[in-house]
Write a protein that holds these residues in place. Structure first.
Motif, PDB file in Angstrom:
ATOM      1  N   LEU A  79       0.827  -1.216   0.000  1.00  0.00           N
ATOM      2  CA  LEU A  79       0.000   0.000   0.000  1.00  0.00           C
ATOM      3  C   LEU A  79       0.861   1.266   0.000  1.00  0.00           C
ATOM      4  N   LYS A  80       1.943   1.230   0.802  1.00  0.00           N
ATOM      5  CA  LYS A  80       2.812   2.409   0.880  1.00  0.00           C
ATOM      6  C   LYS A  80       3.429   2.703  -0.497  1.00  0.00           C
ATOM      7  N   GLY A  81       3.832   1.631  -1.178  1.00  0.00           N
ATOM      8  CA  GLY A  81       4.425   1.776  -2.509  1.00  0.00           C
ATOM      9  C   GLY A  81       3.416   2.332  -3.503  1.00  0.00           C
ATOM     10  N   VAL A  82       2.188   1.822  -3.413  1.00  0.00           N
ATOM     11  CA  VAL A  82       1.119   2.283  -4.310  1.00  0.00           C
ATOM     12  C   VAL A  82       0.879   3.773  -4.098  1.00  0.00           C
ATOM     13  N   LEU A  83       0.817   4.177  -2.814  1.00  0.00           N
ATOM     14  CA  LEU A  83       0.558   5.588  -2.512  1.00  0.00           C
ATOM     15  C   LEU A  83       1.694   6.454  -3.020  1.00  0.00           C
ATOM     16  N   SER A  84       2.917   5.920  -2.946  1.00  0.00           N
ATOM     17  CA  SER A  84       4.038   6.730  -3.409  1.00  0.00           C
ATOM     18  C   SER A  84       4.019   6.886  -4.934  1.00  0.00           C
ATOM     19  N   VAL A  85       3.599   5.838  -5.676  1.00  0.00           N
ATOM     20  CA  VAL A  85       3.463   5.977  -7.136  1.00  0.00           C
ATOM     21  C   VAL A  85       2.378   7.013  -7.454  1.00  0.00           C
ATOM     22  N   ARG A  86       1.284   6.945  -6.719  1.00  0.00           N
ATOM     23  CA  ARG A  86       0.195   7.921  -6.925  1.00  0.00           C
ATOM     24  C   ARG A  86       0.691   9.345  -6.686  1.00  0.00           C
ATOM     25  N   GLU A  87       1.456   9.495  -5.617  1.00  0.00           N
ATOM     26  CA  GLU A  87       1.973  10.821  -5.243  1.00  0.00           C
ATOM     27  C   GLU A  87       2.882  11.382  -6.343  1.00  0.00           C
ATOM     28  N   ILE A  88       3.707  10.491  -6.918  1.00  0.00           N
ATOM     29  CA  ILE A  88       4.627  10.919  -7.994  1.00  0.00           C
ATOM     30  C   ILE A  88       3.814  11.415  -9.194  1.00  0.00           C
ATOM     31  N   LEU A  89       2.787  10.639  -9.566  1.00  0.00           N
ATOM     32  CA  LEU A  89       1.965  11.034 -10.713  1.00  0.00           C
ATOM     33  C   LEU A  89       1.220  12.345 -10.433  1.00  0.00           C
ATOM     34  N   LYS A  90       0.746  12.463  -9.194  1.00  0.00           N
ATOM     35  CA  LYS A  90       0.016  13.669  -8.794  1.00  0.00           C
ATOM     36  C   LYS A  90       0.916  14.901  -8.903  1.00  0.00           C
ATOM     37  N   LYS A  91       2.132  14.792  -8.357  1.00  0.00           N
ATOM     38  CA  LYS A  91       3.062  15.922  -8.388  1.00  0.00           C
ATOM     39  C   LYS A  91       3.428  16.270  -9.827  1.00  0.00           C
ATOM     40  N   PHE A  92       3.599  15.230 -10.629  1.00  0.00           N
ATOM     41  CA  PHE A  92       3.952  15.429 -12.035  1.00  0.00           C
ATOM     42  C   PHE A  92       2.833  16.197 -12.724  1.00  0.00           C
ATOM     43  N   LYS A  93       1.611  15.760 -12.462  1.00  0.00           N
ATOM     44  CA  LYS A  93       0.450  16.407 -13.076  1.00  0.00           C
ATOM     45  C   LYS A  93       0.317  17.853 -12.593  1.00  0.00           C
TER      46      LYS A  93
END
Ligand SMILES: Nc1ncnc2c1ncn2[C@@H]1O[C@H](COP(=O)(O)OP(=O)(O)OP(=O)(O)O)[C@@H](O)[C@H]1O
Length: 227
Positions: free
Chosen positions: A171-185
Motif C-alpha cells: 500500500l505504501k508503494g502504491v501511494l508513493s506511485v500515486r503521489e509521484i503522478l500527482k506531483k507530475f500532473k
C-alpha cells in the motif's frame, strides 16, 4: 507535444509464421499534458502500445507522428522527452550501484543534474540517501521499482509512461506511485498509466482508453479528474 497514431497496426511474426496482430488499425492522438489511464485485458495490446510510443518497435502498418514529424528519424530527441517505466523495470538494471543506475538515463540523454537533484528524486520516490552506494540487485522489489522511477525522474521528462507501476507493491508503494503522478500532473505535465487496477488511478486521470484485442474499445475524457 502532440502524439498521433494513424491507422497503426503492429503485427508480430512468430516462429511458426503465424502472424500475431497486437494492435489493429489504431487511430489515436493525445497531447503530452494529458493524464491518461490505459486499461484492457491481458494481451489487449497495452505494452505493445507503450513499446511503440517509446519507439522500441515500429508500426507494421500506418504511421506515428510526434509534433507532425516522423519520430523514427529523431528517436533520441523524442525518447529523451519520455520517462518510461516498463512492467518489470528492474530487469533493465545493469549498474553496480543505485547511484549509477539513477544517473544513467540523465547522463545518457545529456541532461545536467546536481547532487541536490538526486536527493530530490530520492525524496520524491521515498528512498533514503544511504541507498545510493548499494547494489540495485540486492534491494526489495518495491525499492527496485522506486530506483527505476527515480532514474526516470532525474532526466526531467515531459511525459511519464508507466506500465503496471503498482505490480508487487504494498500500500505504501502504491501511494508513493500515486503521489509521484500527482506531483507530475500538478507541475503541468502528463502521463499514461497502463494498469489492471484502474481504481488506483482513475481520480488522477482525465482520459480513459480501453483496449480490446488490439483495438480501441473506448476513449473517454472526463471532466471530474482532480488531484
Ligand atoms: N514479441 C512478441 N511476439 C509475438 N507476439 C507478441 C509479442 N509481444 C506481444 N505479443 C502478443 O501481442 C498481444 C498484445 O500483447 P501485450 O503485451 O501488448 O498485451 P498487454 O495488454 O500489455 O497484456 P498484459 O496486461 O498481460 O501486460 C498478445 O497477444 C501477445 O501475446
Amino acid at each position: 507535444m502532440l502524439i498521433e497514431l494513424k491507422n497503426v497496426s503492429v503485427i508480430f511474426e512468430e516462429k511458426t509464421d503465424v502472424e500475431k496482430v497486437a494492435l489493429k488499425d489504431i487511430n489515436l492522438s493525445f497531447s503530452t499534458d494529458e493524464s491518461i489511464l490505459l486499461i484492457g485485458n491481458t494481451g489487449s495490446g497495452k505494452t505493445t502500445l507503450i513499446y511503440l510510443l517509446d519507439l522500441l518497435i515500429k508500426p507494421s502498418k500506418g504511421f506515428l507522428l510526434y509534433d507532425g514529424k516522423d519520430p523514427f528519424f529523431y528517436p533520441y530527441e523524442f525518447r529523451k522527452r519520455f520517462g518510461v517505466a516498463f512492467q518489470i523495470p528492474e530487469r533493465q538494471f545493469f549498474s553496480e550501484t543505485v547511484e549509477e543506475e539513477i544517473t544513467y538515463a540523465a547522463k545518457n540523454f545529456g541532461v545536467p543534474f546536481t547532487q541536490e537533484d538526486i536527493e530530490k528524486v530520492l525524496e520524491l520516490v521515498g528512498l533514503r540517501k544511504n541507498i545510493l552506494k548499494q547494489s540495485p540487485f540486492k534491494l526489495s522489489g518495491g525499492e527496485q521499482r522506486k530506483v527505476a522511477i527515480a532514474s526516470i525522474l532525474l532526466h526531467k521528462p515531459e511525459f511519464l509512461i508507466f506500465d503496471e507501476p503498482t505490480a508487487g507493491l504494498d500500500l505504501k508503494g502504491v501511494l508513493s506511485v500515486r503521489e509521484i503522478l500527482k506531483k507530475f500532473k500538478n507541475s503541468g505535465k502528463g502521463f499514461l498509466v497502463a494498469t489492471h487496477e484502474p481504481e488506483l488511478f482513475e481520480d488522477l486521470c482525465d482520459r480513459k482508453i480501453v483496449l480490446k484485442s488490439g483495438t480501441i474499445l473506448e476513449d473517454v475524457r472526463s471532466s471530474v479528474a482532480h488531484t
